[in-house]
Design a protein around this motif. Structure first.
Motif, PDB file in Angstrom:
ATOM      1  N   SER A  54       7.439   8.195 -37.596  1.00 58.18           N
ATOM      2  CA  SER A  54       7.666   7.350 -38.770  1.00 58.18           C
ATOM      3  C   SER A  54       8.777   6.369 -38.428  1.00 58.18           C
ATOM      4  O   SER A  54       9.827   6.770 -37.915  1.00 58.18           O
ATOM      5  CB  SER A  54       8.092   8.197 -39.961  1.00 58.18           C
ATOM      6  OG  SER A  54       7.184   9.250 -40.150  1.00 58.18           O
ATOM      7  N   SER A 113      11.403   3.218 -39.627  1.00 64.90           N
ATOM      8  CA  SER A 113      12.007   2.472 -40.724  1.00 64.90           C
ATOM      9  C   SER A 113      11.956   0.992 -40.363  1.00 64.90           C
ATOM     10  O   SER A 113      11.459   0.612 -39.309  1.00 64.90           O
ATOM     11  CB  SER A 113      13.453   2.907 -40.918  1.00 64.90           C
ATOM     12  OG  SER A 113      14.260   2.247 -39.973  1.00 64.90           O
ATOM     13  N   LEU A 142      14.305  -0.834 -39.462  1.00 64.26           N
ATOM     14  CA  LEU A 142      15.165  -1.140 -38.317  1.00 64.26           C
ATOM     15  C   LEU A 142      14.427  -0.951 -36.998  1.00 64.26           C
ATOM     16  O   LEU A 142      14.703  -1.634 -36.014  1.00 64.26           O
ATOM     17  CB  LEU A 142      16.391  -0.214 -38.318  1.00 64.26           C
ATOM     18  CG  LEU A 142      17.511  -0.508 -39.298  1.00 64.26           C
ATOM     19  CD1 LEU A 142      18.592   0.559 -39.178  1.00 64.26           C
ATOM     20  CD2 LEU A 142      18.106  -1.876 -39.017  1.00 64.26           C
ATOM     21  N   SER A 196       7.647   6.207 -26.764  1.00 62.73           N
ATOM     22  CA  SER A 196       6.961   6.896 -25.693  1.00 62.73           C
ATOM     23  C   SER A 196       7.497   8.304 -25.601  1.00 62.73           C
ATOM     24  O   SER A 196       8.625   8.597 -26.013  1.00 62.73           O
ATOM     25  CB  SER A 196       7.095   6.134 -24.374  1.00 62.73           C
ATOM     26  OG  SER A 196       8.376   6.297 -23.849  1.00 62.73           O
ATOM     27  N   VAL A 235      17.494  -6.071 -30.043  1.00 64.63           N
ATOM     28  CA  VAL A 235      16.644  -4.883 -29.992  1.00 64.63           C
ATOM     29  C   VAL A 235      17.046  -4.068 -28.768  1.00 64.63           C
ATOM     30  O   VAL A 235      16.990  -4.557 -27.647  1.00 64.63           O
ATOM     31  CB  VAL A 235      15.155  -5.272 -29.918  1.00 64.63           C
ATOM     32  CG1 VAL A 235      14.290  -4.038 -29.726  1.00 64.63           C
ATOM     33  CG2 VAL A 235      14.743  -6.028 -31.171  1.00 64.63           C
ATOM     34  N   VAL A 275      16.203   5.643 -38.815  1.00 69.49           N
ATOM     35  CA  VAL A 275      15.559   4.646 -37.964  1.00 69.49           C
ATOM     36  C   VAL A 275      14.168   5.129 -37.573  1.00 69.49           C
ATOM     37  O   VAL A 275      13.181   4.429 -37.712  1.00 69.49           O
ATOM     38  CB  VAL A 275      16.405   4.386 -36.691  1.00 69.49           C
ATOM     39  CG1 VAL A 275      15.660   3.467 -35.733  1.00 69.49           C
ATOM     40  CG2 VAL A 275      17.753   3.801 -37.054  1.00 69.49           C
ATOM     41  N   ILE A 276      14.121   6.360 -37.070  1.00 74.01           N
ATOM     42  CA  ILE A 276      12.849   6.920 -36.621  1.00 74.01           C
ATOM     43  C   ILE A 276      12.858   8.411 -36.923  1.00 74.01           C
ATOM     44  O   ILE A 276      13.912   9.049 -36.937  1.00 74.01           O
ATOM     45  CB  ILE A 276      12.626   6.650 -35.111  1.00 74.01           C
ATOM     46  CG1 ILE A 276      11.241   7.147 -34.656  1.00 74.01           C
ATOM     47  CG2 ILE A 276      13.710   7.258 -34.254  1.00 74.01           C
ATOM     48  CD1 ILE A 276      10.896   6.750 -33.236  1.00 74.01           C
ATOM     49  N   GLN A 307      11.405   7.882 -26.293  1.00 69.46           N
ATOM     50  CA  GLN A 307      11.993   6.566 -26.111  1.00 69.46           C
ATOM     51  C   GLN A 307      11.570   5.718 -27.301  1.00 69.46           C
ATOM     52  O   GLN A 307      10.415   5.771 -27.722  1.00 69.46           O
ATOM     53  CB  GLN A 307      11.488   5.952 -24.817  1.00 69.46           C
ATOM     54  CG  GLN A 307      12.090   4.579 -24.560  1.00 69.46           C
ATOM     55  CD  GLN A 307      11.453   3.921 -23.359  1.00 69.46           C
ATOM     56  OE1 GLN A 307      11.220   4.547 -22.348  1.00 69.46           O
ATOM     57  NE2 GLN A 307      11.167   2.639 -23.488  1.00 69.46           N
ATOM     58  N   PHE A 308      12.517   5.000 -27.870  1.00 75.63           N
ATOM     59  CA  PHE A 308      12.170   4.111 -28.975  1.00 75.63           C
ATOM     60  C   PHE A 308      13.119   2.912 -28.948  1.00 75.63           C
ATOM     61  O   PHE A 308      14.090   2.904 -28.186  1.00 75.63           O
ATOM     62  CB  PHE A 308      12.232   4.844 -30.323  1.00 75.63           C
ATOM     63  CG  PHE A 308      13.601   5.342 -30.703  1.00 75.63           C
ATOM     64  CD1 PHE A 308      14.053   6.572 -30.256  1.00 75.63           C
ATOM     65  CD2 PHE A 308      14.444   4.583 -31.511  1.00 75.63           C
ATOM     66  CE1 PHE A 308      15.319   7.034 -30.601  1.00 75.63           C
ATOM     67  CE2 PHE A 308      15.709   5.042 -31.866  1.00 75.63           C
ATOM     68  CZ  PHE A 308      16.138   6.275 -31.408  1.00 75.63           C
ATOM     69  N   SER A 309      12.838   1.910 -29.749  1.00 75.56           N
ATOM     70  CA  SER A 309      13.750   0.775 -29.796  1.00 75.56           C
ATOM     71  C   SER A 309      13.989   0.361 -31.234  1.00 75.56           C
ATOM     72  O   SER A 309      13.137   0.571 -32.101  1.00 75.56           O
ATOM     73  CB  SER A 309      13.234  -0.396 -28.972  1.00 75.56           C
ATOM     74  OG  SER A 309      11.852  -0.381 -28.883  1.00 75.56           O
ATOM     75  N   PHE A 310      15.152  -0.192 -31.475  1.00 73.28           N
ATOM     76  CA  PHE A 310      15.459  -0.632 -32.832  1.00 73.28           C
ATOM     77  C   PHE A 310      16.435  -1.801 -32.785  1.00 73.28           C
ATOM     78  O   PHE A 310      17.073  -2.068 -31.767  1.00 73.28           O
ATOM     79  CB  PHE A 310      15.980   0.519 -33.684  1.00 73.28           C
ATOM     80  CG  PHE A 310      17.453   0.806 -33.543  1.00 73.28           C
ATOM     81  CD1 PHE A 310      17.953   1.381 -32.403  1.00 73.28           C
ATOM     82  CD2 PHE A 310      18.332   0.488 -34.571  1.00 73.28           C
ATOM     83  CE1 PHE A 310      19.309   1.647 -32.270  1.00 73.28           C
ATOM     84  CE2 PHE A 310      19.686   0.748 -34.458  1.00 73.28           C
ATOM     85  CZ  PHE A 310      20.170   1.330 -33.299  1.00 73.28           C
ATOM     86  N   LYS A 311      16.506  -2.482 -33.905  1.00 75.41           N
ATOM     87  CA  LYS A 311      17.319  -3.683 -34.034  1.00 75.41           C
ATOM     88  C   LYS A 311      18.696  -3.283 -34.544  1.00 75.41           C
ATOM     89  O   LYS A 311      18.807  -2.664 -35.610  1.00 75.41           O
ATOM     90  CB  LYS A 311      16.628  -4.624 -35.021  1.00 75.41           C
ATOM     91  CG  LYS A 311      16.998  -6.066 -34.858  1.00 75.41           C
ATOM     92  CD  LYS A 311      16.232  -6.933 -35.842  1.00 75.41           C
ATOM     93  CE  LYS A 311      14.950  -7.480 -35.261  1.00 75.41           C
ATOM     94  NZ  LYS A 311      14.268  -8.395 -36.172  1.00 75.41           N
ATOM     95  N   PRO A 367      21.852  -3.884 -36.441  1.00 77.79           N
ATOM     96  CA  PRO A 367      22.323  -4.874 -37.419  1.00 77.79           C
ATOM     97  C   PRO A 367      23.831  -5.102 -37.349  1.00 77.79           C
ATOM     98  O   PRO A 367      24.313  -6.191 -37.630  1.00 77.79           O
ATOM     99  CB  PRO A 367      21.925  -4.262 -38.759  1.00 77.79           C
ATOM    100  CG  PRO A 367      21.809  -2.788 -38.520  1.00 77.79           C
ATOM    101  CD  PRO A 367      21.620  -2.564 -37.049  1.00 77.79           C
TER     102      PRO A 367
END
Lengths: 141, 106
Positions: A93, A95, A97, A103, B17, B58-59, B74-78, B80
């Motif tokens: 899930s 958000s 952001l 992965s 990001v 975020v996740i 592994q994930f990516s986010f902005k 702020p």
């Protein structure tokens, strides 16, 4: 176009190329997988495509198969392994952001399809599937 | 229990990001395997992983037994603003493992 020897070769080559490219093979999932997809979507229609799912073509070790996905505009992504004793792998899930991508490493019991289903922010659903050949399975003892 | 490892950039520009990598040591017993005596080893996995930035999620990942030993994400986010990225893993037995990293916005 005249049918010269050269043209005939071009057409022949193209025909072979078309048969070689697996066009996102027909979607034949098991009942368990379909039930999981229905539980995720609430029975809504699921379109095809729109998700980039990266899997190895051949996984030597089914215990740890790297997968990655990118589903721009998705808020939830369900990953399923069609040929596992239980198809569920993970539900992501995101958000606002987060980028709708991720992965991880998964277990695959046997050669099978890995399926990603995404719920978009507008409430629609889409899915893709990728076949992975597994040399050594990752479930039994 | 398990010791988590996370790779988070120390600094970023506002709105950049960034890619985050996480790994935690865990056997992830699937409930399908048997021990040497042929008895089924009961399921014991990490069933949830989440990350939040300054308290905002975020996740969030729900894990099934098909996630490999030592779950990696592994994930990516902005980013702020300057803040803390907090990670949380939840075991089937209720054990919670947490760690936190600060990202400074220049």
């Amino acid at each position: 176009m005249k049918l010269t020897r050269r043209n005939a070769l071009v057409f022949g080559g193209a025909a072979i190329a078309v048969t070689l490219v697996p066009v996102n093979a027909t979607f034949a999932a098991t009942d368990l997988t379909l039930a999981d997809i229905a539980a995720f979507t609430g029975g809504a229609d699921v379109a095809e495509g729109g998700i980039e799912l990266t899997t190895p073509e051949i996984a030597e070790n089914g215990n740890t198969v790297p997968i990655a996905f990118s589903a721009p505009g998705a808020k939830r992504v369900l990953i399923l392994a069609d040929g596992n004793p239980s198809p569920g792998v993970a539900t992501f899930s995101f958000s606002e952001l987060a980028m709708a991508e991720g992965s991880t490493r998964i277990r695959l019991a046997t050669t099978q399809d890995v399926i990603a289903v995404a719920e978009m922010t507008d409430g629609t659903y889409t899915k893709v599937s990728k076949s992975v050949k597994v040399t050594i399975g990752g479930c039994g003892g | 229990m398990a010791k988590p490892r996370v790779k988070v950039p120390k600094s970023a520009t506002a709105g950049e990001v960034v890619t985050i990598k996480t790994l935690i040591d865990h056997k992830m017993d699937s409930g399908q395997r048997k021990d040497k005596a042929g008895n089924l080893i009961p399921r014991k996995i990490i069933n949830s992983f989440s990350a939040s930035f300054n308290g905002e999620e975020v996740i969030n990942v729900k894990l099934e037994p098909a996630i490999s030993t030592n779950p990696y994400f592994q994930f990516s986010f902005k980013v702020p603003e300057t803040g803390d990225l907090a990670f949380k893993w939840v075991d089937d037995d209720g054990t919670i493992t947490e760690t936190k990293k600060t990202i400074t916005v220049k």
